[in-house]
Design an enzyme around this catalytic site. Structure first.
Site, PDB file in Angstrom:
ATOM      1  N   PRO A  32      -1.778   7.898   7.446  1.00  0.00           N
ATOM      2  CA  PRO A  32      -0.802   6.831   7.188  1.00  0.00           C
ATOM      3  C   PRO A  32       0.013   7.192   5.955  1.00  0.00           C
ATOM      4  CG  PRO A  32      -3.023   6.134   6.530  1.00  0.00           C
ATOM      5  CD  PRO A  32      -3.154   7.480   7.177  1.00  0.00           C
ATOM      6  N   GLN A  43      -3.048   0.455  10.131  1.00  0.00           N
ATOM      7  CA  GLN A  43      -3.709   0.414   8.823  1.00  0.00           C
ATOM      8  C   GLN A  43      -3.338  -0.859   8.074  1.00  0.00           C
ATOM      9  OE1 GLN A  43      -2.826   2.635   5.130  1.00  0.00           O
ATOM     10  NE2 GLN A  43      -4.921   3.411   5.285  1.00  0.00           N
ATOM     11  N   CYS A  84      -5.424   3.790  -1.629  1.00  0.00           N
ATOM     12  CA  CYS A  84      -4.116   3.874  -2.282  1.00  0.00           C
ATOM     13  C   CYS A  84      -4.193   3.340  -3.709  1.00  0.00           C
ATOM     14  CB  CYS A  84      -3.092   3.089  -1.467  1.00  0.00           C
ATOM     15  SG  CYS A  84      -1.480   3.090  -2.241  1.00  0.00           S
ATOM     16  N   ASN A 136      -9.938  14.394   4.502  1.00  0.00           N
ATOM     17  CA  ASN A 136      -8.490  14.371   4.251  1.00  0.00           C
ATOM     18  C   ASN A 136      -8.211  14.953   2.864  1.00  0.00           C
ATOM     19  OD1 ASN A 136      -6.397  11.958   2.846  1.00  0.00           O
ATOM     20  ND2 ASN A 136      -5.614  13.356   4.382  1.00  0.00           N
ATOM     21  N   ARG A 159       0.787  15.185   4.265  1.00  0.00           N
ATOM     22  CA  ARG A 159       2.102  15.708   3.904  1.00  0.00           C
ATOM     23  C   ARG A 159       2.570  16.877   4.752  1.00  0.00           C
ATOM     24  NH1 ARG A 159       0.271  15.656  -2.231  1.00  0.00           N
ATOM     25  NH2 ARG A 159      -1.700  15.843  -1.104  1.00  0.00           N
TER      26      ARG A 159
HETATM   27  C1  LIG Z   1       4.610   9.389   1.009  1.00  0.00           C
HETATM   28  C2  LIG Z   1       3.146   9.042   1.152  1.00  0.00           C
HETATM   29  C3  LIG Z   1       2.789   7.762   1.499  1.00  0.00           C
HETATM   30  C4  LIG Z   1       1.436   7.425   1.663  1.00  0.00           C
HETATM   31  N1  LIG Z   1       1.099   6.171   2.102  1.00  0.00           N
HETATM   32  C5  LIG Z   1      -0.198   5.897   2.406  1.00  0.00           C
HETATM   33  C6  LIG Z   1      -0.564   4.668   3.035  1.00  0.00           C
HETATM   34  O1  LIG Z   1       0.278   3.823   3.385  1.00  0.00           O
HETATM   35  N2  LIG Z   1      -1.887   4.445   3.272  1.00  0.00           N
HETATM   36  C7  LIG Z   1      -2.853   5.363   2.936  1.00  0.00           C
HETATM   37  O2  LIG Z   1      -4.041   5.131   3.170  1.00  0.00           O
HETATM   38  N3  LIG Z   1      -2.523   6.535   2.354  1.00  0.00           N
HETATM   39  C8  LIG Z   1      -1.233   6.833   2.115  1.00  0.00           C
HETATM   40  N4  LIG Z   1      -0.906   8.057   1.618  1.00  0.00           N
HETATM   41  C9  LIG Z   1      -1.956   9.067   1.399  1.00  0.00           C
HETATM   42  C10 LIG Z   1      -2.154   9.914   2.651  1.00  0.00           C
HETATM   43  O3  LIG Z   1      -2.592   9.112   3.730  1.00  0.00           O
HETATM   44  C11 LIG Z   1      -3.178  11.038   2.399  1.00  0.00           C
HETATM   45  O4  LIG Z   1      -4.407  10.454   2.067  1.00  0.00           O
HETATM   46  C12 LIG Z   1      -2.744  11.970   1.259  1.00  0.00           C
HETATM   47  O5  LIG Z   1      -1.385  12.338   1.369  1.00  0.00           O
HETATM   48  C13 LIG Z   1      -3.617  13.241   1.237  1.00  0.00           C
HETATM   49  O6  LIG Z   1      -3.480  13.981   2.415  1.00  0.00           O
HETATM   50  P1  LIG Z   1      -2.554  15.318   2.478  1.00  0.00           P
HETATM   51  O7  LIG Z   1      -2.983  16.191   1.327  1.00  0.00           O
HETATM   52  O8  LIG Z   1      -2.849  15.930   3.824  1.00  0.00           O
HETATM   53  O9  LIG Z   1      -1.139  14.856   2.320  1.00  0.00           O
HETATM   54  C14 LIG Z   1       0.424   8.405   1.442  1.00  0.00           C
HETATM   55  C15 LIG Z   1       0.819   9.700   1.101  1.00  0.00           C
HETATM   56  C16 LIG Z   1       2.156  10.034   0.974  1.00  0.00           C
HETATM   57  C17 LIG Z   1       2.547  11.446   0.627  1.00  0.00           C
END
Ligand SMILES: Cc1cc2nc3c(=O)[nH]c(=O)nc-3n(C[C@H](O)[C@H](O)[C@H](O)COP(=O)(O)O)c2cc1C
Length: 328
Positions: free
Chosen positions: A10, A63, A93, A204, A227
């Site tokens: 998400p 979510q 978050c 994750n 990302r």
């Molecule tokens: C722009 C952005 C918005 C995000 N919004 C949420 C969100 O709404 N809910 C959530 O649980 N995590 C959110 N996250 C965190 C991601 O779900 C994820 O846990 C985090 O980016 C780590 O994973 P990655 O290294 O593969 O990006 C967000 C991340 C980014 C970059």
């Protein structure tokens, strides 16, 4: 049962319904998540808008952000009625706004509150209720504390945990820094799977390649990608090929664009702005010749008055010829 081997995280302002439709064209089998929607927004706002999606997006998880058990139960029920396949609670978050509303990562400090919310949601719906959390927050970052957290929430009825393999600092770091500065601790998540073998554990954080996905699947039940899936979405095609459908010819980038254009044309007729859809496809040609031109052409032209799906055609043409395109 939902296949959780690979899911797309998400992401606020990223994984809206247009992005999810686009990602689904590339990847028929990954599990998709909505952006976080707060219980307040669903109960007091335009819930139909927040919960709308295209059937092609299945399997799809809603979510939620919130902590009041009655409100969480009410929103979980709404999600089930709208046809979501699962409800996920955000306990990861760390933004100030989220902290002020007493949801997100700060709830890791209040496992009883999360357990009550999860129990209420589980009682309210038949679809799975899952939790996305961190390995710790602030000074509550020992393995025992994480174990206690998982134990308590699992006892409340949650069998699936998506664990972002870094802790979060609730003060002093921005959400972006909280995704980069605290070190990744995959070993902690692997240990959770060993200690709770009956639970489904999805890892994750920082996963960017098919090889990394395959490596992680030796230790846990699933991998969630954030990302990289947004900035380089065609990478999901390699995941499809390797993990889900090795014998099928997957759509090329051009074929994906053609299919997305059909979707865009329908949405334009529903008064959706072109730029709110095209902003998600900028990374499609990442690493390919002409990728910059593609990004630039779409960014510069999608906002123009009366811009329509022709902008995407023109961007493709421009990229193919690698010449400066005519301004439409
Ligand atoms: C722009 C952005 C918005 C995000 N919004 C949420 C969100 O709404 N809910 C959530 O649980 N995590 C959110 N996250 C965190 C991601 O779900 C994820 O846990 C985090 O980016 C780590 O994973 P990655 O290294 O593969 O990006 C967000 C991340 C980014 C970059």
């Amino acid at each position: 049962m939902l296949n959780r081997q690979v899911s797309i995280a998400p992401m606020m302002d990223c994984t809206d319904r247009h992005d999810r439709y686009f990602l689904r064209l590339i990847s028929p089998n990954t599990l998709l998540y909505t952006e976080m929607v707060t219980t307040g927004a669903l109960i007091h706002g335009d819930y139909k808008k927040f919960l709308a999606f295209d059937v092609a997006e299945h399997p799809l998880v809603l979510q939620l952000g919130g902590s009041n058990p009655n409100q969480l139960a009410q929103c979980a029920r709404m999600g089930e009625e709208f046809g979501f396949d699962e409800i996920n609670l955000n306990v990861g978050c760390p933004s100030d706004r989220v902290k002020a509303g007493r949801f997100g990562a700060c709830l890791m400090l209040e496992p009883n509150v999360v357990a009550e919310g999860v129990a209420a949601m589980c009682a309210a719906v038949k679809i799975p209720v899952t939790v996305k959390c961190r390995i710790g927050v602030d000074h509550q970052d020992s393995y025992e504390e994480l174990q206690n957290f998982i134990n308590k929430i699992a006892s409340a009825g949650c069998n699936v945990f998506i664990v972002h393999a870094r802790k979060a600092w609730l003060n002093g770091l921005s959400p972006k820094q909280n995704r980069e500065i605290p070190p990744l601790r995959y070993d902690v998540v692997h240990q959770i799977k060993k200690d709770f073998p009956h639970l489904s554990i999805v890892i994750n954080g920082g996963i960017k390649t098919v090889e990394q996905v395959e490596e992680q699947l030796k230790f846990v039940d699933g991998v969630m990608i954030g990302r990289e899936a947004y900035s380089n979405p065609y990478f999901l095609s390699a995941i499809e090929e390797k993990l889900f459908q090795p014998t099928i010819n997957l759509d090329t980038r051009h074929e994906i664009v053609e299919k997305f254009i059909s979707y865009v044309q329908i949405q334009l007729n529903n008064n959706v702005k072109l730029s709110s859809m095209t902003r998600h496809i900028l990374g499609l040609f990442q690493g390919e010749k002409g990728a910059r031109l593609w990004r630039r052409y779409i960014s510069e032209n999608s906002h123009r008055e009366n811009a329509d799906a022709n902008v995407i055609f023109q961007a493709l043409k421009a990229m193919e010829s690698m010449q400066t395109p005519l301004i439409i």
